[in-house]
Motif scaffolding. Structure first.
Motif, PDB file in Angstrom:
ATOM      1  N   VAL A 125      42.461  34.009  26.089  1.00 36.51           N
ATOM      2  CA  VAL A 125      42.808  35.308  25.868  1.00 36.51           C
ATOM      3  C   VAL A 125      44.366  35.469  26.288  1.00 36.51           C
ATOM      4  N   LYS A 126      45.363  36.042  25.480  1.00 32.51           N
ATOM      5  CA  LYS A 126      46.647  36.363  25.819  1.00 32.51           C
ATOM      6  C   LYS A 126      46.688  37.913  26.167  1.00 32.51           C
ATOM      7  N   SER A 127      46.714  38.463  27.360  1.00 27.54           N
ATOM      8  CA  SER A 127      46.698  39.976  27.679  1.00 27.54           C
ATOM      9  C   SER A 127      48.118  40.542  27.441  1.00 27.54           C
ATOM     10  N   SER A 128      48.139  41.754  26.998  1.00 28.79           N
ATOM     11  CA  SER A 128      49.330  42.756  26.689  1.00 28.79           C
ATOM     12  C   SER A 128      50.243  42.574  28.092  1.00 28.79           C
ATOM     13  N   ASP A 129      51.629  42.298  28.110  1.00 33.02           N
ATOM     14  CA  ASP A 129      52.296  42.698  29.159  1.00 33.02           C
ATOM     15  C   ASP A 129      52.496  44.130  29.482  1.00 33.02           C
ATOM     16  N   PHE A 130      52.214  45.028  28.521  1.00 32.16           N
ATOM     17  CA  PHE A 130      52.277  46.556  28.976  1.00 32.16           C
ATOM     18  C   PHE A 130      50.548  47.144  29.158  1.00 32.16           C
ATOM     19  N   SER A 131      49.695  46.032  29.279  1.00 29.60           N
ATOM     20  CA  SER A 131      48.332  46.806  29.689  1.00 29.60           C
ATOM     21  C   SER A 131      48.417  47.681  31.011  1.00 29.60           C
ATOM     22  N   PRO A 132      47.600  48.620  31.125  1.00 31.78           N
ATOM     23  CA  PRO A 132      47.778  49.355  32.088  1.00 31.78           C
ATOM     24  C   PRO A 132      46.814  48.780  33.298  1.00 31.78           C
ATOM     25  N   SER A 133      47.210  48.871  34.613  1.00 35.44           N
ATOM     26  CA  SER A 133      46.666  48.237  35.548  1.00 35.44           C
ATOM     27  C   SER A 133      46.362  48.950  36.828  1.00 35.44           C
ATOM     28  N   PHE A 134      45.117  49.188  37.276  1.00 34.63           N
ATOM     29  CA  PHE A 134      45.083  50.115  38.516  1.00 34.63           C
ATOM     30  C   PHE A 134      44.354  49.515  39.749  1.00 34.63           C
ATOM     31  N   PRO A 135      44.728  48.993  40.730  1.00 37.46           N
ATOM     32  CA  PRO A 135      45.980  49.533  41.239  1.00 37.46           C
ATOM     33  C   PRO A 135      47.170  48.494  40.374  1.00 37.46           C
ATOM     34  N   SER A 136      48.445  48.863  40.544  1.00 39.43           N
ATOM     35  CA  SER A 136      49.401  48.062  39.808  1.00 39.43           C
ATOM     36  C   SER A 136      49.335  46.776  40.427  1.00 39.43           C
ATOM     37  N   LYS A 137      49.364  45.702  39.618  1.00 37.21           N
ATOM     38  CA  LYS A 137      49.426  44.414  40.221  1.00 37.21           C
ATOM     39  C   LYS A 137      50.075  43.649  38.877  1.00 37.21           C
ATOM     40  N   ILE A 138      50.546  42.520  39.111  1.00 36.96           N
ATOM     41  CA  ILE A 138      51.086  41.430  38.098  1.00 36.96           C
ATOM     42  C   ILE A 138      49.862  40.986  37.240  1.00 36.96           C
ATOM     43  N   GLN A 139      50.245  41.201  35.885  1.00 30.43           N
ATOM     44  CA  GLN A 139      49.235  40.868  35.055  1.00 30.43           C
ATOM     45  C   GLN A 139      49.498  39.483  34.648  1.00 30.43           C
ATOM     46  N   GLU A 140      48.308  38.598  34.538  1.00 33.82           N
ATOM     47  CA  GLU A 140      48.449  37.253  34.147  1.00 33.82           C
ATOM     48  C   GLU A 140      48.741  37.057  32.560  1.00 33.82           C
ATOM     49  N   ALA A 141      49.677  36.371  32.260  1.00 33.99           N
ATOM     50  CA  ALA A 141      50.086  36.347  31.055  1.00 33.99           C
ATOM     51  C   ALA A 141      49.079  35.959  29.918  1.00 33.99           C
ATOM     52  N   SER A 142      48.087  34.914  30.541  1.00 36.53           N
ATOM     53  CA  SER A 142      46.893  34.586  29.499  1.00 36.53           C
ATOM     54  C   SER A 142      45.889  33.928  30.478  1.00 36.53           C
ATOM     55  N   LYS A 143      44.636  33.851  30.059  1.00 35.33           N
ATOM     56  CA  LYS A 143      43.656  33.350  30.763  1.00 35.33           C
ATOM     57  C   LYS A 143      42.448  32.790  29.949  1.00 35.33           C
ATOM     58  N   GLY A 144      41.944  31.708  30.261  1.00 39.68           N
ATOM     59  CA  GLY A 144      40.927  30.922  29.536  1.00 39.68           C
ATOM     60  C   GLY A 144      39.798  31.038  30.099  1.00 39.68           C
ATOM     61  N   ASP A 145      38.436  31.024  29.167  1.00 35.42           N
ATOM     62  CA  ASP A 145      37.053  31.297  29.573  1.00 35.42           C
ATOM     63  C   ASP A 145      36.394  30.075  28.829  1.00 35.42           C
ATOM     64  N   PHE A 146      36.264  29.167  29.504  1.00 34.22           N
ATOM     65  CA  PHE A 146      35.283  27.944  29.292  1.00 34.22           C
ATOM     66  C   PHE A 146      33.973  27.966  29.858  1.00 34.22           C
ATOM     67  N   VAL A 147      32.758  28.172  29.095  1.00 33.81           N
ATOM     68  CA  VAL A 147      31.605  28.066  29.701  1.00 33.81           C
ATOM     69  C   VAL A 147      30.753  26.912  29.006  1.00 33.81           C
ATOM     70  N   LEU A 148      29.957  26.378  29.972  1.00 33.01           N
ATOM     71  CA  LEU A 148      28.695  25.385  29.434  1.00 33.01           C
ATOM     72  C   LEU A 148      27.720  25.774  30.193  1.00 33.01           C
ATOM     73  N   PRO A 149      26.714  26.718  29.871  1.00 27.51           N
ATOM     74  CA  PRO A 149      25.669  27.075  30.592  1.00 27.51           C
ATOM     75  C   PRO A 149      24.346  26.170  29.911  1.00 27.51           C
ATOM     76  N   ILE A 150      23.606  25.978  30.847  1.00 26.76           N
ATOM     77  CA  ILE A 150      22.175  25.553  30.631  1.00 26.76           C
ATOM     78  C   ILE A 150      20.924  26.283  31.261  1.00 26.76           C
ATOM     79  N   ASP A 151      20.300  27.046  30.236  1.00 26.67           N
ATOM     80  CA  ASP A 151      19.320  28.023  30.662  1.00 26.67           C
ATOM     81  C   ASP A 151      17.809  27.519  30.435  1.00 26.67           C
ATOM     82  N   LEU A 152      17.125  27.975  31.479  1.00 24.45           N
ATOM     83  CA  LEU A 152      15.772  27.543  31.539  1.00 24.45           C
ATOM     84  C   LEU A 152      14.913  28.661  31.697  1.00 24.45           C
ATOM     85  N   SER A 153      13.665  28.856  30.981  1.00 25.40           N
ATOM     86  CA  SER A 153      12.808  29.860  31.128  1.00 25.40           C
ATOM     87  C   SER A 153      11.473  29.268  30.939  1.00 25.40           C
TER      88      SER A 153
END
Length: 499
Positions: free
Chosen positions: A129-157
């Motif tokens: 995901v590439k976040s917008s540089d103008f996204s609001p942030s509270f409290p104000s902090k430096i936004q990461e330009a982009s972020k990955g999300d890689f998940v490999l779950p194994i669920d047991l029930s």
């Protein structure tokens, strides 16, 4: 190695939980199944025919037999009947329906048995995901330009079957499959018996046809006789009219028999899975004789009838449903766990810091349901009572069918002897009146009367033989056709212990 160690620890924890389930597996709730009693008598009321004194042709299957003596029709010794009966199992569409129902019930066992094992699933995902540089942030902090999300779950029930709900569901499916297998055998036996009945009806029609053909020829000669006597002035015109009337009336009967014969031939074609247009059975007069059939004892009948076995298996199934309804009053305990890897980018996806796992039990209990569980329990008990009544009624009906056909065979055997004497007398009477008419002593009315009586006796003798053969078929069907409850399929040992 550390990620592998974490996964192994997760699996070890799950294994311990499963072991705990096995230790608690004996806590099955619900009633113990006891096979219902059926009113029986030590022996049958009706006495068997004298021809049943020596039974060497056909024997029913017994639990110790290695093979089923199911080809009961061979006792009649009719090659044409044997060929037709052998086509029923593989060609009849109604039987294919019953066989498909059995396969469906057998698959239900595997479906319910799957609940005895954990369900393991996975849903891997990868996104960037590439976040917008103008996204609001509270409290104000430096936004990461982009972020990955890689998940490999194994669920047991896994549901801990503490109260036997799952085990009873498997047992109920197993008993329903056995009942469906017995339903198949019941349908098969019924179709085989129906084919045999239609076959003997057809052969009886062939015999009637042959008799009427011969009678029409004889009556044609009688018409010629009266014409000759009338032309010589020694007989009135009324004799010719009476002889002609008798001939035409018999010709109508001769033609009418062919309608019944065609209908039975069409019925046989359908039973063996063929269109009537593609089936033809050459005419052969009825010449079979009722075979001797071993009857046995009423108590043995409960083991020899597939419909009784099906009814009993459904009683056992209904008993399992009571236990399933009872288990709904107790809490449900599930063991849930998950493990896998989650990272921000592909390079750190499978590293040890990216690993995660969690395992723990979850308990669920219904506190108020407005009487739903109670209604379900009452419904299950009512269904059990109905199943017991059906089982007993099926058994009583089976006893009646045996008694009915044993009585029919004994009475018809005696009636056959009486009919033979009546036929011999009518033939002698016809010969006497014919001779007296030719000698001018009697009128042709006496000949007509004697002819009518003689033909009726001839046709009745054929009909009695048909009824005896039909009663033999129905008796074998009532006795189960050589089937035995030991032929029911076994789908593994039951794991249900009732307390």
């Amino acid at each position: 190695m550390r990620p592998l160690f974490g996964v192994m620890r997760f699996l070890l924890t799950s294994g311990v939980a499963v072991l705990l389930v096995l230790l608690l597996a004996g806590c099955t709730v619900g009633p113990r199944y006891i096979k219902p009693a059926v009113p029986t008598s030590p022996t049958y009321k009706e006495e068997a025919p004298d021809s049943f004194k020596e039974l060497n042709q056909w024997q029913p299957a017994h639990p110790a037999d290695q093979t089923s003596r199911g080809n009961w029709w061979a006792i009649f010794g009719d090659p044409d009947l044997n060929k037709l009966e052998e086509q029923v199992a593989g060609s009849n569409q109604n039987l294919k329906i019953a066989e498909a129902r059995f396969r469906e019930a057998r698959a239900a066992i595997r479906f319910n048995r799957a609940s005895q094992f954990p369900t393991v699933s996975t849903a891997p995902s990868a996104s960037y995901v590439k976040s917008s540089d103008f996204s609001p942030s509270f409290p104000s902090k430096i936004q990461e330009a982009s972020k990955g999300d890689f998940v490999l779950p194994i669920d047991l029930s896994y549901e801990l079957d503490l109260w036997g709900r799952v085990r009873r569901s498997v047992a109920a499916a197993r008993e329903e499959a056995q009942a469906t297998a017995a339903d198949y055998e019941t349908a098969k036996l019924s179709l085989e018996a129906e084919l045999a009945l239609d076959y003997f009806e057809l052969r009886s029609a062939d015999a009637q046809k042959q008799l009427l053909d011969d009678t029409v020829k004889a009556y044609t000669d009688n018409v010629q006789l009266t014409l000759e006597r009338f032309s010589k002035g020694v007989a009135p015109k009324a004799d010719v009219a009476q002889a002609q009337t008798q001939l035409e009336t018999t010709s109508v009967q001769d033609t009418d028999v062919t309608v019944q014969r065609a209908q039975f031939e069409h019925a046989i074609a359908i039973l063996i899975g063929k269109p009537p247009a593609e089936f033809n059975l050459p005419a052969v007069p009825l010449n079979d004789h009722p075979p001797s059939t071993p009857i046995g004892l009423p108590s043995e009948l409960l083991q020899r009838r597939p419909d009784i076995a099906a009814a009993e298996r459904r009683v056992a199934e209904a008993n399992q449903q009571i236990g399933i309804a009872r288990a709904a009053y107790f809490p449900t305990v599930n063991l849930d766990g998950t493990a896998g890897f989650a990272g921000t980018q592909g390079s750190n996806w499978f590293s040890w810091p990216s690993g995660f796992w969690a395992v723990g039990p979850a308990l669920a209990e219904t506190l108020f349901d407005g009487g739903r569980r109670r209604a379900t329990s009452e419904s299950a008990r009512a269904n059990y009572a109905a199943a017991v009544a059906t089982y007993r009624q099926t058994s009583l009906t089976a006893f009646q069918e045996v008694e009915d056909n044993v009585a029919a065979l004994r009475i018809l055997e005696n009636e056959t002897q009486q009919q033979q004497r009546a036929l011999a007398s009518s033939q002698e009477s016809l010969q006497l009146f014919t001779n007296r008419y030719k000698g001018g002593v009697d009128t042709y009315l006496q000949v007509i009367t004697a002819q009518t009586i003689e033909l009726a006796n001839e046709r009745n003798a054929i009909d009695i033989l048909r009824r005896r053969l039909d009663a033999s078929v129905l008796l074998i069907k009532a006795l189960g056709g050589g089937w035995n409850v030991s032929n029911l399929p076994v789908f593994g040992a039951s794991s249900v212990r009732d307390y």
